[in-house]
Design an enzyme around this catalytic site. Structure first.
Site, PDB file in Angstrom:
ATOM      1  N   HIS A 208       0.873  -1.177   0.000  1.00 46.31           N
ATOM      2  CA  HIS A 208       0.000   0.000   0.000  1.00 46.31           C
ATOM      3  C   HIS A 208       0.913   1.231   0.000  1.00 46.31           C
ATOM      4  CE1 HIS A 208      -2.751   2.985   1.804  1.00 46.31           C
ATOM      5  NE2 HIS A 208      -3.743   2.192   1.506  1.00 46.31           N
TER       6      HIS A 208
ATOM      7  N   ASP B 179       3.281  -4.176   8.113  1.00 45.95           N
ATOM      8  CA  ASP B 179       2.060  -3.376   7.965  1.00 45.95           C
ATOM      9  C   ASP B 179       0.890  -4.314   8.274  1.00 45.95           C
ATOM     10  OD1 ASP B 179      -0.274  -2.240   7.032  1.00 45.95           O
ATOM     11  OD2 ASP B 179       0.556  -1.583   5.110  1.00 45.95           O
TER      12      ASP B 179
ATOM     13  N   GLN C   8      -4.348  -4.897   7.285  1.00 46.89           N
ATOM     14  CA  GLN C   8      -5.342  -5.870   6.812  1.00 46.89           C
ATOM     15  C   GLN C   8      -5.237  -7.199   7.553  1.00 46.89           C
ATOM     16  OE1 GLN C   8      -7.746  -5.044   4.870  1.00 46.89           O
ATOM     17  NE2 GLN C   8      -6.992  -3.134   3.994  1.00 46.89           N
TER      18      GLN C   8
ATOM     19  N   LYS D 245     -10.264  -0.161  10.694  1.00 46.08           N
ATOM     20  CA  LYS D 245     -10.522  -1.383   9.913  1.00 46.08           C
ATOM     21  C   LYS D 245     -10.891  -2.546  10.829  1.00 46.08           C
ATOM     22  CE  LYS D 245      -7.147   0.042   6.437  1.00 46.08           C
ATOM     23  NZ  LYS D 245      -7.883   0.484   5.261  1.00 46.08           N
TER      24      LYS D 245
ATOM     25  N   CYS E  21      -4.671   2.396  -3.630  1.00 46.89           N
ATOM     26  CA  CYS E  21      -3.424   2.945  -3.056  1.00 46.89           C
ATOM     27  C   CYS E  21      -2.258   1.989  -3.266  1.00 46.89           C
ATOM     28  CB  CYS E  21      -3.578   3.268  -1.578  1.00 46.89           C
ATOM     29  SG  CYS E  21      -4.855   4.461  -1.253  1.00 46.89           S
TER      30      CYS E  21
HETATM   31  N1  PMP Z   1      -1.712  -0.616   4.603  1.00 40.96           N
HETATM   32  C1  PMP Z   1      -2.678  -1.381   4.091  1.00 40.96           C
HETATM   33  C2  PMP Z   1      -2.355  -2.774   3.660  1.00 40.96           C
HETATM   34  C3  PMP Z   1      -3.972  -0.855   3.977  1.00 40.96           C
HETATM   35  O1  PMP Z   1      -4.943  -1.611   3.463  1.00 40.96           O
HETATM   36  C4  PMP Z   1      -4.242   0.463   4.417  1.00 40.96           C
HETATM   37  C5  PMP Z   1      -5.619   1.063   4.310  1.00 40.96           C
HETATM   38  N2  PMP Z   1      -6.238   0.905   3.077  1.00 40.96           N
HETATM   39  C6  PMP Z   1      -3.187   1.201   4.946  1.00 40.96           C
HETATM   40  C7  PMP Z   1      -1.946   0.630   5.023  1.00 40.96           C
HETATM   41  C8  PMP Z   1      -3.377   2.603   5.419  1.00 40.96           C
HETATM   42  O2  PMP Z   1      -4.208   2.655   6.515  1.00 40.96           O
HETATM   43  P1  PMP Z   1      -4.725   4.075   7.066  1.00 40.96           P
HETATM   44  O3  PMP Z   1      -5.297   4.797   5.886  1.00 40.96           O
HETATM   45  O4  PMP Z   1      -5.752   3.702   8.080  1.00 40.96           O
HETATM   46  O5  PMP Z   1      -3.552   4.785   7.650  1.00 40.96           O
END
Ligand code: PMP
Length: 415
Positions: free
Chosen positions: A123, A200, A203, A226, A366
């Site tokens: 991401h 990270d 998920q 999430k 993203c």
């Molecule tokens: N890493 C992953 C794998 C994600 O899916 C997301 C959210 N889509 C993020 C990072 C970023 O999370 P946040 O926008 O809550 O900071």
């Protein structure tokens, strides 16, 4: 004990609405999850009874707010099996936690000629902080690629991680491919080469049991929203010795020990990294979400999603004109399923599904370098959580079939 499977109609009242005249099927959980009443009640209770700033006052409300805030930290600590509360830092979310590590540990440890290794499925929030650090430091950013099946290529990981590597940053579970990466193995590889492993967990933590000590990750970031907590709250776990040696991320109130006119000293962990008034209500909401998930059981969350995926994935893969990205084996899959319909733009597909009351995400998620590697501009993503049902899966499949028929009836031909 809370049993959302049986009682979700009252736990998640937001799901009981109609969208475009159809009962809502919410399948955008990888973007954000819905909040159970218990979390909403915890926020309301805090604002109705206990609201005060933490760590600052001696009055009763301040003491109550501080106790609730620190209790939430302890709940998170146990949830991810962190060894001590000092290793659990409240952040705004995953993005904030990863930027914290890049701007402190990274700034301190990465020098010209060093390497940072990430994967092509990251991401942007686990990519751009490292990319920009590499640019600032004249370091090299390297990518671990994918297997033909859409999994992380471990042979490539062994090639990319070298004694020049200082940081390896990889997602625990992909927000596009639906795979779970072997962080424990990657941590071992990183450590053998003198590097740290940053995970990270955005998920992963909402969907499976996570034990940061067993994984042996050095840093691990995730978001509350999430996992049914409010937005604007997240967690960074870090090994204590590393956190202790790192400079602060931000400066201001709450994080100091003593301030002189020309210099300052910092307070102890974890507050050294919590400058300014924090998202107190958010952390309490996160504590309530942890309680909810713990009462339901993370094994059950995983089982429930796995059952739905075992039903959904093979049928989607078998549909003519549908391309599913990531592994096609349900056993290798989380509840994140990404696909495209031949000849249709993902945004048109998502709009058509919304007309049927089915909420999915369309876009690059993203993850633009991953989209480029998949030769896609965008994709459609359906993502499950513990309140989804077999009926939801049927509704999604029917809506996809109807979408294909609707567009194919016009000028777009099926393959
Ligand atoms: N890493 C992953 C794998 C994600 O899916 C997301 C959210 N889509 C993020 C990072 C970023 O999370 P946040 O926008 O809550 O900071």
């Amino acid at each position: 004990m809370i049993k959302p499977r049986e009682t979700h109609a009252t736990d998640f009242s937001i799901l009981q609405q109609r969208v475009n005249d159809e009962p809502l099927v919410y399948l955008d959980n990888a973007a954000t999850a819905q909040k159970p009443q218990a979390v909403i009640d915890a926020l309301t209770h805090f604002y109705q009874h206990d609201n005060a700033n933490v760590h600052r006052g001696v009055h009763t409300l301040a003491e109550r707010a501080t106790a609730a805030y620190e209790q939430a930290r302890e709940k998170v600590q146990h949830f991810i099996h962190a060894p001590e509360m000092e290793t659990v830092i409240f952040t705004k979310g995953t993005t904030d936690g990863l930027n914290l590590v890049a701007s402190t540990y990274g700034e301190q440890q990465v020098h010209a000629g060093d390497e940072i290794v990430i994967s092509i499925m990251e991401h942007h929030s686990n990519l751009i902080p490292w990319q920009q650090l590499a640019i600032r430091k004249h370091a090299t950013l390297k990518y671990i690629g994918l297997t033909a099946d859409g999994e992380l290529d471990l042979a490539d990981a062994a090639r990319q991680i070298t004694p020049r590597t200082k940081i390896v940053a990889v997602t625990h579970a992909s927000n596009v491919l639906g795979v779970v990466n072997p962080l424990k193995q990657l941590a071992r590889l990183a450590h053998q080469n003198g590097a740290v492993l940053v995970g990270d967990g955005a998920q992963a933590v909402p969907h499976m049991k996570v034990d940061v000590q067993d994984l042996d990750v050095d840093f691990y970031a995730f978001s509350g929203h999430k996992m049914m907590a409010p937005t604007g709250i997240g967690v960074l776990y870090g090994k204590k010795a590393l956190l202790a040696a790192m400079p602060p991320y931000q400066f201001g109130g709450e994080m100091i020990d003593f301030v002189h006119q020309q210099s300052s000293t910092w307070t102890q962990l974890p507050w050294k990294f919590e400058a300014g008034t924090q998202n107190i209500a958010g952390s309490i909401g996160l504590g309530a979400a942890v309680d909810y998930l713990t009462a339901y059981g993370m094994d059950r969350v995983h089982e429930r999603e796995a059952t739905l995926v075992a039903n959904l994935l093979p049928r989607l893969v078998a549909m003519p004109g549908v391309t599913v990205f990531g592994p096609h084996d349900p056993a290798k899959h989380t509840g994140v399923i990404t696909f495209n319909l031949d000849g249709l733009h993902p945004h048109d597909v998502a709009t058509a599904l919304d007309m049927e009351g089915v909420a999915v995400r369309a876009g690059h998620h993203c993850a633009q370098p991953l989209m480029a590697a998949l030769h896609q501009v965008a994709t459609v993503r359906a993502s499950l959580y513990l309140y989804n049902t077999q009926a939801d899966v049927e509704r999604l499949l029917t809506a996809i079939q109807e979408t294909k028929e609707f567009f194919n009836h016009g000028s777009v031909s099926a393959k």
